[in-house]
Design a protein around this motif. Structure first.
Motif, PDB file in Angstrom:
ATOM      1  N   GLU A  44       0.828  -1.209   0.000  1.00 50.03           N
ATOM      2  CA  GLU A  44       0.000   0.000   0.000  1.00 50.03           C
ATOM      3  C   GLU A  44       0.862   1.259   0.000  1.00 50.03           C
ATOM      4  OE1 GLU A  44      -3.863   1.888   2.273  1.00 50.03           O
ATOM      5  OE2 GLU A  44      -3.083  -0.053   2.905  1.00 50.03           O
ATOM      6  N   ASP A  48       2.079   3.823  -3.361  1.00 48.32           N
ATOM      7  CA  ASP A  48       1.339   5.068  -3.183  1.00 48.32           C
ATOM      8  C   ASP A  48       2.014   6.210  -3.941  1.00 48.32           C
ATOM      9  OD1 ASP A  48      -0.882   6.393  -1.398  1.00 48.32           O
ATOM     10  OD2 ASP A  48       0.853   7.742  -1.346  1.00 48.32           O
ATOM     11  N   GLN A 141      -4.346  -5.607  -6.639  1.00 49.04           N
ATOM     12  CA  GLN A 141      -4.909  -4.319  -6.234  1.00 49.04           C
ATOM     13  C   GLN A 141      -3.826  -3.251  -6.099  1.00 49.04           C
ATOM     14  OE1 GLN A 141      -7.044  -4.900  -2.572  1.00 49.04           O
ATOM     15  NE2 GLN A 141      -5.233  -4.766  -1.310  1.00 49.04           N
ATOM     16  N   PHE A 142      -2.546  -3.661  -6.211  1.00 45.85           N
ATOM     17  CA  PHE A 142      -1.447  -2.714  -6.081  1.00 45.85           C
ATOM     18  C   PHE A 142      -0.590  -2.631  -7.336  1.00 45.85           C
ATOM     19  CE2 PHE A 142      -2.431  -3.972  -1.686  1.00 45.85           C
ATOM     20  CZ  PHE A 142      -2.775  -2.725  -1.201  1.00 45.85           C
TER      21      PHE A 142
END
Length: 185
Positions: A44, A48, A141-142
């Motif tokens: 995450e 970012d 998802q990343f």
């Protein structure tokens, strides 16, 4: 004072191991360094937009298979360029990148048989990490599904791929690529 020689030996051993550890860290490949950062911060943070928010260039060089037709090569170029408008994070949030493409035309004979070169600019390492995804970031998802789909599309036409990344050494705030100025803050 009778333990002084043992104390000195322990200090020497500690500092020798410390220097050895520093030398080992200096020998890590960029990929190893990225894996360590991913392990340290988690996907995450690692992907970012704010992660290491300085512009970075992603240089990609393709050598096509001899069986790749001119039309297939053009299709690869067009699909790579189209990524500029397709890349997005979950929920549809776009992240800014710029992409340039050129066909190799140097006469220096040091081209390693490279055909096309792409120069991609990201505003942060996090954006680059999200874009690149696999093999380093494996959780879908990343990483960017559009870029992942492009890699699958292009693979049958490519004999080899060279990828190099570098942080842009900035002389001043004015040197920040304009693509990144709109994403600050």
């Amino acid at each position: 004072m009778k333990y002084w020689p043992i104390y000195v030996m322990l200090c020497v051993a500690f500092f020798a191991n410390s220097a050895h550890a520093q030398n080992m860290t200096a020998r890590l490949t960029p990929a190893q360094t990225l894996y360590l950062a991913l392990d340290k911060y988690g996907p995450e943070v690692f992907t970012d937009h704010a992660y290491n928010a300085l512009p970075i260039r992603h240089v990609v060089a393709f050598r096509y298979r001899i069986t790749a037709t001119a039309s297939e090569r053009q299709s690869v170029r067009e699909r790579f360029l189209a990524l500029q408008n397709q890349v997005q994070r979950p929920g549809g949030k776009k992240y800014n990148i710029s992409i340039e493409v050129g066909t190799q035309n140097s006469g220096e004979q040091n081209d390693l048989a490279i055909d096309d070169v792409f120069l991609v600019t990201f505003c942060s390492e996090g954006d680059r990490n999200f874009y690149v995804g696999r093999p380093i970031v494996t959780d879908p998802q990343f990483y960017d599904s559009a870029h992942d789909a492009f890699k699958s599309f292009a693979a049958p036409y490519l004999a080899s791929v060279i990828v190099l990344d570098y942080k842009i050494a900035l002389a001043s705030a004015e040197a920040i690529p304009s693509i990144c100025k709109s994403t600050k803050g």
